[in-house]
Design an enzyme around this catalytic site. Structure first.
Site: not given
Ligand code: 13P
Length: 334
Positions: A46, A136, A177, A219
């Site tokens: 990772r 986030k 988000e 988001k």
């Molecule tokens: P994806 O663009 O792969 O959906 O990932 C964005 C993200 O931060 C999901 O929480």
């Protein structure tokens, strides 16, 4: 609350022609993606993969911020340099995923609630010392006859407001988000209804809690038909319905809006972003915060040729550039 500092961070993140790169997959999500491609799941693998992402030459032309995960924000390059300082030297903001994932929302079968508020202020203080300027928090919603329930929509909105308040008090820009999952056979109209209902509740709740709206970023998923739907959504429809929904429910004074790719095909996510930006002028800056749509090809290449870092990095750069063009409505399909 230092409003000026929050606004400055938001403007760096939303600066034209850039977007945000999400590399904040949890350990288990990252391992699942590795296993599908035959890569052994280990902390070192990772780290090597994330080093490739963080050190991609020239990436700062297209990317304003990287969202990291707890494991990643502590990792270093093989020469012993912290990932955060590599990014900072390129003028890229460091972000951190701070939610602790989802669990069943017990009042209502099929719904999920996001956890992680306990000890959040202390965690943010540590991340801030490590260089983080934004955070986030993701909540997920499944479209079905029974979900998402009103109770779940409100419960996640209340949690978003608490999270955003804690972040802003610490001088960290919160990315909120709410992701309407693409999984299912729903139509684009159903997605429009659920996204509208959800964003309405989210922003009413954030405002009621006095969240400083110019100092935050939304988001969001796009308004799009489900991945098992018989009718795929053309980019123009996705753009039209997404913009209609955002114009109606997102305050004009928000710092910015970014999209997640959410399992769309890579090129589809780019074309859809391009089509939304063709609707300008819009009241808020609109760009990408993609994970998979930028990483997919590079991860596949690295899985096949783990010693060929340079090809994988070129693929990251190509995807970031395409989305940077799309962010300005200037992307042309080859
Ligand atoms: P994806 O663009 O792969 O959906 O990932 C964005 C993200 O931060 C999901 O929480």
């Amino acid at each position: 609350m230092n409003k000026e500092k929050l606004v400055e961070t938001v403007s760096r993140l939303m600066a034209i022609p850039k977007g945000i790169l999400a590399i904040d997959e949890s350990t288990s999500t990252c391992n699942t993606r590795f296993e599908k491609l035959g890569i052994i799941s280990s902390e070192e693998n990772r780290r090597v993969y994330r080093e490739l992402l963080v050190t991609t030459p020239g990436i700062e032309q297209y990317i304003s911020g990287y969202i990291l995960y707890d494991e990643t924000i502590r990792q270093k390059t093989k020469e012993g340099k912290s990932f955060t300082s590599v990014l900072q030297e390129k003028g890229i903001d460091v972000g951190i995923k701070v939610d602790m994932g989802t669990k069943d929302f017990s009042p209502h079968l099929g719904d999920k609630i996001t956890e992680g508020l306990v000890g959040l202020a202390e965690r943010l203080q540590e991340y801030k010392e490590m260089g983080a300027t934004f955070a986030k928090w993701r909540a997920i919603y499944t479209i079905s006859k029974e979900t998402p329930s009103e109770a779940c929509v409100q419960a996640n909105a209340d949690i978003f407001a608490e999270y955003a308040q804690i972040c802003q008090n610490e001088g960290i820009v919160p990315i909120v988000e709410p992701e309407i999952l693409i999984d299912g056979d729903h139509t684009i109209e159903q997605c429009f209804d659920v996204t509208s209902r959800n964003l309405d509740v989210v922003f009413k709740t954030l405002k009621a809690k006095n969240i400083f709206i110019p100092g935050m970023i939304l988001k969001t998923s796009m308004v799009i038909s489900g991945n098992e739907s018989l009718k795929l959504s053309p980019a123009n429809d996705v753009a039209k319905m997404t913009i209609k929904c955002l114009l109606k429910y997102v305050p004009k004074e928000i710092g910015g809006i970014v999209f997640l790719s959410g399992g769309q095909e890579d090129d589809e996510a780019t074309r859809n972003l391009n089509a939304t930006n063709a609707h300008s002028p819009l009241p808020w800056p609109l760009t990408f915060s993609y994970g998979r749509a930028i990483q997919n090809k590079a991860l596949m290449s690295w899985a096949k040729n783990p010693f060929d870092i340079s090809t994988a990095q070129k693929l990251i750069l190509v995807a970031a550039k395409a989305n940077s063009l799309a962010r300005m409505g200037e992307y042309k399909t080859t």
